[in-house]
Motif scaffolding. Structure first.
Motif, mmCIF file in Angstrom:
data_model
loop_
_atom_site.group_PDB
_atom_site.id
_atom_site.type_symbol
_atom_site.label_atom_id
_atom_site.label_comp_id
_atom_site.label_asym_id
_atom_site.label_seq_id
_atom_site.Cartn_x
_atom_site.Cartn_y
_atom_site.Cartn_z
ATOM 1 N N SER A 1 1.146 -0.997 0.404
ATOM 2 C CA SER A 1 0.196 0.071 -0.073
ATOM 3 C C SER A 1 0.907 1.156 -0.264
ATOM 4 N N LEU A 2 1.829 0.635 0.555
ATOM 5 C CA LEU A 2 2.887 2.166 0.607
ATOM 6 C C LEU A 2 3.477 2.767 -0.581
ATOM 7 N N LEU A 3 3.952 1.815 -1.606
ATOM 8 C CA LEU A 3 4.192 1.551 -2.872
ATOM 9 C C LEU A 3 3.615 2.649 -3.825
ATOM 10 N N THR A 4 2.294 1.654 -3.797
ATOM 11 C CA THR A 4 1.190 2.852 -4.103
ATOM 12 C C THR A 4 0.759 4.030 -4.187
ATOM 13 N N ARG A 5 0.693 4.315 -2.660
ATOM 14 C CA ARG A 5 0.443 5.764 -2.087
ATOM 15 C C ARG A 5 1.825 6.827 -2.714
ATOM 16 N N TRP A 6 2.935 6.393 -2.417
ATOM 17 C CA TRP A 6 4.268 7.522 -2.850
ATOM 18 C C TRP A 6 3.877 7.651 -4.244
ATOM 19 N N LYS A 7 4.143 6.125 -5.145
ATOM 20 C CA LYS A 7 3.654 6.857 -6.297
ATOM 21 C C LYS A 7 3.079 8.007 -6.462
ATOM 22 N N LYS A 8 1.920 8.372 -5.918
ATOM 23 C CA LYS A 8 1.231 9.273 -6.551
ATOM 24 C C LYS A 8 1.566 10.717 -6.094
ATOM 25 N N GLU A 9 1.348 10.047 -4.264
ATOM 26 C CA GLU A 9 2.356 11.800 -4.154
ATOM 27 C C GLU A 9 2.986 12.325 -5.233
ATOM 28 N N ALA A 10 4.618 11.057 -5.148
ATOM 29 C CA ALA A 10 5.709 11.739 -6.328
ATOM 30 C C ALA A 10 4.095 12.279 -7.795
ATOM 31 N N LEU A 11 3.966 11.867 -8.276
ATOM 32 C CA LEU A 11 3.338 12.379 -8.996
ATOM 33 C C LEU A 11 2.252 13.496 -9.096
ATOM 34 N N GLU A 12 1.352 13.445 -7.970
ATOM 35 C CA GLU A 12 0.705 14.685 -7.308
ATOM 36 C C GLU A 12 1.811 15.780 -7.441
ATOM 37 N N GLY A 13 3.039 15.771 -6.454
ATOM 38 C CA GLY A 13 4.206 16.723 -6.127
ATOM 39 C C GLY A 13 4.795 17.387 -6.958
ATOM 40 N N LEU A 14 4.965 16.053 -8.274
ATOM 41 C CA LEU A 14 5.926 16.508 -9.572
ATOM 42 C C LEU A 14 5.427 18.464 -9.845
ATOM 43 N N GLU B 1 -3.934 3.262 -9.927
ATOM 44 C CA GLU B 1 -3.548 4.472 -10.499
ATOM 45 C C GLU B 1 -3.669 5.006 -11.392
ATOM 46 N N ASN B 2 -4.607 6.406 -12.035
ATOM 47 C CA ASN B 2 -4.766 6.475 -13.229
ATOM 48 C C ASN B 2 -3.900 7.303 -13.809
ATOM 49 N N SER B 3 -3.142 7.899 -13.749
ATOM 50 C CA SER B 3 -2.065 8.344 -14.513
ATOM 51 C C SER B 3 -1.363 7.482 -15.647
ATOM 52 N N PHE B 4 -1.414 6.407 -15.289
ATOM 53 C CA PHE B 4 -1.247 5.610 -16.694
ATOM 54 C C PHE B 4 -2.121 5.751 -17.906
ATOM 55 N N ILE C 1 -10.552 13.379 -11.873
ATOM 56 C CA ILE C 1 -10.997 15.627 -12.078
ATOM 57 C C ILE C 1 -9.263 15.209 -13.450
ATOM 58 N N ASN C 2 -8.674 14.906 -13.120
ATOM 59 C CA ASN C 2 -7.325 15.050 -14.081
ATOM 60 C C ASN C 2 -7.888 13.507 -15.100
ATOM 61 N N PHE C 3 -8.540 13.128 -15.292
ATOM 62 C CA PHE C 3 -8.894 12.350 -16.938
ATOM 63 C C PHE C 3 -9.567 13.279 -17.451
ATOM 64 N N LEU C 4 -10.853 13.441 -16.490
ATOM 65 C CA LEU C 4 -11.985 14.307 -17.330
ATOM 66 C C LEU C 4 -11.939 15.856 -17.973
ATOM 67 N N THR C 5 -10.867 16.385 -16.989
ATOM 68 C CA THR C 5 -10.207 18.139 -18.086
ATOM 69 C C THR C 5 -9.268 17.958 -18.964
ATOM 70 N N VAL C 6 -9.121 16.532 -19.383
ATOM 71 C CA VAL C 6 -8.462 16.479 -20.612
ATOM 72 C C VAL C 6 -9.239 16.730 -21.921
ATOM 73 N N LEU C 7 -10.228 15.537 -21.721
ATOM 74 C CA LEU C 7 -11.489 15.764 -22.637
ATOM 75 C C LEU C 7 -12.099 17.125 -22.453
ATOM 76 N N GLU C 8 -13.011 17.613 -21.975
ATOM 77 C CA GLU C 8 -13.384 18.849 -21.235
ATOM 78 C C GLU C 8 -12.805 19.832 -22.206
ATOM 79 N N LYS C 9 -11.460 19.897 -21.510
ATOM 80 C CA LYS C 9 -10.697 21.284 -22.481
ATOM 81 C C LYS C 9 -10.524 20.808 -24.026
ATOM 82 N N ARG C 10 -10.872 19.794 -24.588
ATOM 83 C CA ARG C 10 -11.328 19.538 -26.386
ATOM 84 C C ARG C 10 -12.545 19.616 -27.041
ATOM 85 N N ASN C 11 -13.351 19.826 -25.718
ATOM 86 C CA ASN C 11 -14.821 19.652 -25.634
ATOM 87 C C ASN C 11 -15.476 18.868 -26.790
#
Length: 373
Positions: free
Chosen positions: A36-49, A254-257, A285-295
């Protein structure tokens, strides 16, 4: 007592997760920490970059002021720590570092010693337990039977496993199905596992005729067994041509991929409608925003109706029967190389009955613009 890890150690682990060269099970054994720590740290790293590259000047000024204050405070502590470190032998292997921990030290806590040696405190008391071979065997059997009979729910899968001599109950099979992100294809309530705080869009494709490329795209995720662990595969497909525009592997859900695969496909073209299920990876939100910006119109499968995304389901069936089960991947690199070759074959050479025995590339005019997978 709550476990504590140094920022350097977390960064090292998060980078290993982001590289996705090893499965979660393999990384848990390697770093001797819980999955569980592996998944959480990956998510935190991607969000913090993104923060690393913003407000740099202001952070630099604040950091300089903080640094002066911190240096005075740390001088005394550093002397104690340096004296302690000089008595220890520099080593690389974590099991050897663990032997250097002095539980009776008067001024250095066990937590601080673990940080200095880059050893997780949990490693002192806990031996990580990767997914056992029996469970992996069950997951493989479930995946194969689900691919063969996707209408089997957990009750039938329990009965199937029992006939093979595996004494498992429904609760365990249901948990493994959730972990593998598979579900029976038939209407039933409370099927989709979604985040209730996320926005849900209506299904727009009921009775819609698919008549042209880029009219509808869709995406999904499936489970892939690899050696002593497993990973997840996602793909974006054009419904009309069955052309696979992009795909990605990940060792977590995690939905980054999923976002990366979506963004890569949009380099080629964009659809009028994009269809997904109601999983949290796609309602984020990070997935839907990609689509919404392009209508782009967003469509989401109805609850309990996996057939709403049947074209991608057929892709998974082909991928598994024609490549995954035949190759028996042992590492993520094996899987990536083999899937890259298969997706190229699928798009450019595999004959599809639904395309009058043509290939997807011939039915997708913008195929020549496809970026290298």
């Amino acid at each position: 007592m709550k476990k504590s890890y140094s920022g350097k150690f977390k960064t090292k682990v998060a980078l290993a997760m982001i590289r996705e060269q090893e499965t979660v099970a393999e990384l848990a054994r390697k770093f001797e920490i819980h999955r569980s720590l592996l998944t959480r740290w990956k998510k935190e790293a991607l969000e913090g970059l993104p923060e690393v590259f913003t407000n740099h000047k202001q952070r630099k000024k604040n950091d300089e002021k903080d640094l002066v204050n911190q240096l005075y405070q740390q001088i005394g502590q550093l002397k104690v720590e340096n004296d302690w470190l000089k008595k220890k032998v520099d080593t690389i292997k974590i099991p050897e570092r663990r032997q250097l921990i002095d539980k009776n030290h008067q001024k250095l806590s066990i937590n601080r010693q673990c940080e200095l040696l880059e050893v997780s405190k949990g490693a002192l008391y806990y031996t990580p337990k990767p997914i056992d071979p029996y469970t992996l065997c069950l997951m493989d059997l479930i995946d194969r039977q689900h691919t063969k009979t996707p209408f089997y729910g957990n009750r039938r899968l329990v009965a199937y496993l029992n006939t093979l001599g595996y004494n498992v109950n429904r609760k365990r099979v249901r948990r493994l199905m959730q972990l593998m992100r598979i579900e029976a294809i038939y209407p039933k309530p409370q099927l989709s596992r979604r985040d209730k705080t996320h926005k849900i869009y209506p299904y727009l494709l009921r009775e819609v005729r698919i008549e042209r490329p880029d009219q509808v795209w869709s995406t999904d995720i499936t489970y892939i067994k690899i050696g002593n662990g497993f990973v997840y595969l996602t793909a974006v497909m054009d419904w009309y041509s069955r052309y696979v525009l992009s795909w990605r592997l990940s060792n977590t859900l995690e939905n980054s991929f999923c976002v990366e695969a979506l963004e890569e496909s949009l380099v080629i073209s964009q659809p009028e409608i994009f269809n997904t299920d109601q999983g949290s990876q796609y309602t984020a939100i990070n997935f839907l925003t990609v689509l919404e910006k392009r209508n782009i119109l967003i469509s989401m499968d109805s609850k309990g109706r996996a057939l709403d995304n049947v074209f991608v389901e057929r892709l998974w069936r082909a991928v598994k029967y024609e490549d995954v089960y035949l190759k028996d991947y042992q590492t993520m690199n094996d899987a990536y190389r083999s899937l890259k070759a298969y997706m190229n074959f699928y798009n450019n050479e595999r004959l599809h009955q639904s395309l009058k025995y043509g290939v997807p590339r011939a039915s997708y005019p913008k195929a020549c613009a496809t970026v290298s997978l």
